[in-house]
Design an enzyme around this catalytic site. Structure first.
Site, PDB file in Angstrom:
ATOM      1  N   SER A 170      37.945  26.814   1.258  1.00 52.55           N
ATOM      2  CA  SER A 170      38.709  25.760   0.553  1.00 52.55           C
ATOM      3  C   SER A 170      37.705  24.744   0.441  1.00 52.55           C
ATOM      4  O   SER A 170      36.439  24.904   0.044  1.00 52.55           O
ATOM      5  CB  SER A 170      39.957  25.397   1.367  1.00 52.55           C
ATOM      6  OG  SER A 170      40.415  24.158   1.068  1.00 52.55           O
ATOM      7  N   TYR A 200      42.353  21.331  -9.402  1.00 52.61           N
ATOM      8  CA  TYR A 200      41.302  21.671  -8.439  1.00 52.61           C
ATOM      9  C   TYR A 200      42.014  21.361  -6.973  1.00 52.61           C
ATOM     10  O   TYR A 200      41.736  22.311  -6.184  1.00 52.61           O
ATOM     11  CB  TYR A 200      40.160  21.022  -8.614  1.00 52.61           C
ATOM     12  CG  TYR A 200      38.983  21.317  -7.539  1.00 52.61           C
ATOM     13  CD1 TYR A 200      38.676  22.698  -7.414  1.00 52.61           C
ATOM     14  CD2 TYR A 200      38.530  20.351  -6.593  1.00 52.61           C
ATOM     15  CE1 TYR A 200      37.740  23.155  -6.748  1.00 52.61           C
ATOM     16  CE2 TYR A 200      37.630  20.960  -5.710  1.00 52.61           C
ATOM     17  CZ  TYR A 200      37.056  22.186  -5.668  1.00 52.61           C
ATOM     18  OH  TYR A 200      36.061  22.470  -4.665  1.00 52.61           O
ATOM     19  N   LYS A 204      42.639  24.193  -3.920  1.00 54.35           N
ATOM     20  CA  LYS A 204      42.000  24.111  -2.649  1.00 54.35           C
ATOM     21  C   LYS A 204      43.226  23.893  -1.424  1.00 54.35           C
ATOM     22  O   LYS A 204      42.802  24.619  -0.325  1.00 54.35           O
ATOM     23  CB  LYS A 204      41.203  23.005  -2.617  1.00 54.35           C
ATOM     24  CG  LYS A 204      39.900  23.321  -3.365  1.00 54.35           C
ATOM     25  CD  LYS A 204      39.042  24.295  -3.059  1.00 54.35           C
ATOM     26  CE  LYS A 204      39.017  25.863  -3.552  1.00 54.35           C
ATOM     27  NZ  LYS A 204      38.261  26.695  -3.315  1.00 54.35           N
TER      28      LYS A 204
END
Length: 312
Positions: A170, A200, A204
């Site tokens: 991550s 994004y 993550k």
């Protein structure tokens, strides 16, 4: 505020207390590292090879992968094995998993290292999902799920009930959002309202959620962890505007530092009981965004991934 504080603290980590020299002998262990022809992934493969693992270097571009394999052989005397893998294509992910399972019965270490960061919003996967969520989350989830027979076989074949390790990369970006917008994963007007950074962040967070859910579902035979590898000077910044890179580059660490945390989770005996945990630079136990620990979100995302990938 707590998330921002975590990001700042993790951007300036203390000197590492665990080093690659602490990796135990990995003779007899089989590993896959995705996105490993460059950067952190390549460094990770290098250390696994040096400690005698049989390593599959999973990457999309065969030419670049074979160049990396040759360079790593010169450096280590050991040769990684190329595994073709395009995480942005569900059919290609299935083919890659099938190829691996045709060669190996057990998979001791899977490091879901590959990722894309802030590409143009117009970029989507082959099946028309957001490029970042499709690659960082969907592709890795499907790859992991398809490899479960080999991962689960490790415990079944081990007299000591050894568990396979799955490490999902991550980033500190997981702190910048508290939701996954399921309506914005498939390309369309809703998705296009977000900018690349927000997409994004959601990918993550998704990595943390999936890693936790894998731990809940298969923690009897798999140690599933997620990591923030650190702020690193790698190819990941290729889509970043030059002015942004000029600012942040002074805060970036070499790729070799980034490999530490995922190698720790993948190999250290001290991480045997770390199922579902989140690790931060450099090889330290940390805390992810609390949203990543939401069991209901984990179940919802897992079910959504199953339904969507079954369409293709």
């Amino acid at each position: 505020m707590g998330g921002l504080l975590s990001v700042v603290q993790q951007s300036f980590p203390p000197h590492p207390t665990w080093a690659v020299d602490d990796i135990p002998d990995l003779t007899g262990k089989v590993a896959i590292v995705t996105g490993s022809n460059v950067g952190v992934g390549k460094q990770t493969v290098k250390e696994l090879l040096k400690h005698n693992a049989k390593v599959y270097l999973a990457a999309r571009n065969a030419t670049k992968a074979n160049t990396a394999i040759a360079e790593l052989k010169d450096e280590t005397g050991k040769e990684a094995i190329f595994l073709q893998l395009d995480l942005a294509d569900i059919h290609a992910v299935r083919k890659s998993a099938e190829e691996f399972l045709s060669k190996e019965r057990q998979l001791h270490i899977l490091i879901n290292n590959a990722g894309v960061m802030i590409p143009p919003v117009e970029e989507i996967t082959v099946q028309k999902y957001d490029m970042q969520f499709g690659t960082n989350v969907m592709g890795h989830w499907l790859f992991t799920k398809l490899l479960l027979p080999a991962l689960l076989a490790v415990t079944d074949a081990s007299p000591t009930r050894e568990k396979a390790r799955v490490v999902t990369v991550s980033s500190s970006a997981n702190y910048f959002t508290n939701e996954i917008d399921f309506e914005a994963i498939t390309d369309g007007p809703k998705r296009r309202k977000y900018d690349s950074w927000n997409l994004y962040y959601k990918s993550k967070l998704g990595d943390v959620v999936v890693a936790r859910e894998l731990a809940r579902r298969h923690g009897d035979k798999i140690v599933s962890t997620s990591v923030n590898p650190g702020n690193l000077d790698t190819d990941l910044q290729r889509h970043m505007p030059r002015w942004q890179y000029a600012i942040v580059r002074h805060l970036l660490y070499p790729a070799s530092y980034g490999a530490l945390t995922q190698l720790y989770c993948a190999t250290s005996p001290a991480a045997e009981d770390a199922n579902g945990k989140f690790f931060i630079p450099w090889a330290r136990l940390g805390k992810a965004n609390p949203a990543g620990e939401d069991a209901k979100l984990g179940e919802k995302l897992w079910r959504w991934l199953e339904e969507e990938t079954e369409k293709h």
